[in-house]
Design a protein around this motif. Sequence first.
Motif, short mmCIF file in Angstrom:
data_model
loop_
_atom_site.label_atom_id
_atom_site.label_comp_id
_atom_site.label_asym_id
_atom_site.label_seq_id
_atom_site.Cartn_x
_atom_site.Cartn_y
_atom_site.Cartn_z
N LEU A 112 0.56 -0.93 -0.21
CA LEU A 112 0.02 0.40 0.51
C LEU A 112 0.82 0.97 0.12
O LEU A 112 0.24 2.17 -0.97
N ILE A 113 1.89 1.41 0.82
CA ILE A 113 2.95 2.06 0.80
C ILE A 113 3.62 2.34 0.02
O ILE A 113 3.36 4.05 -0.87
N ARG A 155 3.02 1.93 -3.46
CA ARG A 155 1.50 2.57 -4.70
C ARG A 155 1.52 3.93 -4.08
O ARG A 155 1.46 4.41 -5.36
N GLU A 156 1.11 3.81 -2.82
CA GLU A 156 1.34 5.84 -2.53
C GLU A 156 1.92 6.29 -2.65
O GLU A 156 2.16 7.89 -3.62
N ARG A 198 2.37 6.83 -6.91
CA ARG A 198 1.78 7.94 -7.13
C ARG A 198 1.60 9.29 -6.95
O ARG A 198 1.13 10.41 -7.99
N LYS A 203 -1.91 5.24 8.84
CA LYS A 203 -2.54 4.66 8.06
C LYS A 203 -3.81 5.25 7.11
O LYS A 203 -4.30 4.87 5.69
N LEU A 222 -3.31 7.79 4.33
CA LEU A 222 -1.33 7.43 3.38
C LEU A 222 -1.70 8.41 2.05
O LEU A 222 -0.51 8.90 1.54
N GLY A 223 -2.60 9.70 2.12
CA GLY A 223 -2.35 11.13 0.62
C GLY A 223 -1.75 11.15 1.13
O GLY A 223 -1.25 12.27 0.48
N GLY A 242 2.69 11.00 0.80
CA GLY A 242 4.12 11.35 -0.33
C GLY A 242 4.47 13.25 0.00
O GLY A 242 5.68 13.50 -0.16
N ALA A 277 -3.21 14.82 -6.42
CA ALA A 277 -3.70 13.27 -6.74
C ALA A 277 -2.58 13.42 -8.78
O ALA A 277 -2.85 12.46 -9.23
#
Length: 331
Positions: free
Chosen positions: A19-20, A22-23, A26, A107, A110-111, A114, A291
Amino acid sequence: MAVELKVLFVGDAEPDVKLIARELRRVGFAPTWQRVETPETLRAALLREHWDLVISDTSLAGLDVMHALETTRFAAPDTPFIVVSGRLVESAGRQAIQAGASDSISKDDLGLLGPAVVRALQRTPEVGSIAQLLLATQELERRRIARALHDELGQQLMALRLMLESPHDSAAAIALVDQALAQTRDFAIELWPTVLDDLGLGAALRWLASRHTRGSLAFDVAVEGVPRMAFAVETACFRIAQEAITNIERHARASRVEIALRRTGDELELEIRDDGTGFDADAAWSRARGASIGLFAMRERAALAGGRLDILSQPGRGTTVRLRFPPRSLR
Ligand SMILES: Nc1ncnc2c1ncn2[C@@H]1O[C@H](COP(=O)(O)OP(=O)(O)O)[C@@H](O)[C@H]1O
Ligand SMILES: [Mg+2]
């Protein structure tokens, strides 16, 4: 171009790491990582090699986050340390920040990771605007290239030096020199395509197209009587075309790309048009900032050079990235 990021993850859950990662992807990083679960493996990994970042989970039995932080401070004091915590243990994150952790993220949020990573790597208190994020990203890119120069080219020259100090096989030495030459060329191109200085924007766009042409993707480049222009304008056009092509390769599933550079009246216009899937451009713009960093960065770059960027796209109809510069920005 994604910024490579080497992450040492402290935690016991592989899905969290995914998950991390992937963030991180992104927001424009290309992460590689290793996961450790014990104080010994954490210390060993820190001493063995360089890491850009440590991300620590709070909920690990046998290695609490404070212990992980202390170990990191001891073994690799300069490495940023970010805590990612479950909701029930956010207090552990706050405690870690007081003890010197760079940041603490929940958690559920997570946005925020970055921007926290960029801040931690830059040690700047606030990354508020996309322009700042863009700058920070450029600095990270420089760091990566500096490290690659040192690690790769430096290593090759060192090996060559050792070889030349004693009786040696000159074929092997020549092979090493060739390797170093090829490496140097790659670094140089990545840093700055000299074709842009030497031959101008039209030639640089053709060169870019030739580098990305492959069996399933064809380019058509049309340049109509465009003179040399202000450095900032040529650079912005080139980097925006580069980013647009990266997006086409990544997202569009296109077979054909048309790049057109021309004067329309007094304006300069650059269009990059693909025949791919298209997307909802309005929705992409109105999405929370952060985003669509690539799109915002393109627009920011255009604005900084005095131009305007529009994206015309609809699902199923391909995408056109259009960049226009008024006459006053061209000189
Ligand atoms: N040429 C394109 N064709 C199809 N979709 C695109 C294209 N360019 C951008 N997109 C869409 O817009 C989104 C935002 O682009 P961008 O900000 O560059 O982010 P990223 O490339 O990192 O996903 C992409 O994730 C993709 O869905
Ligand atoms: Mg992109």
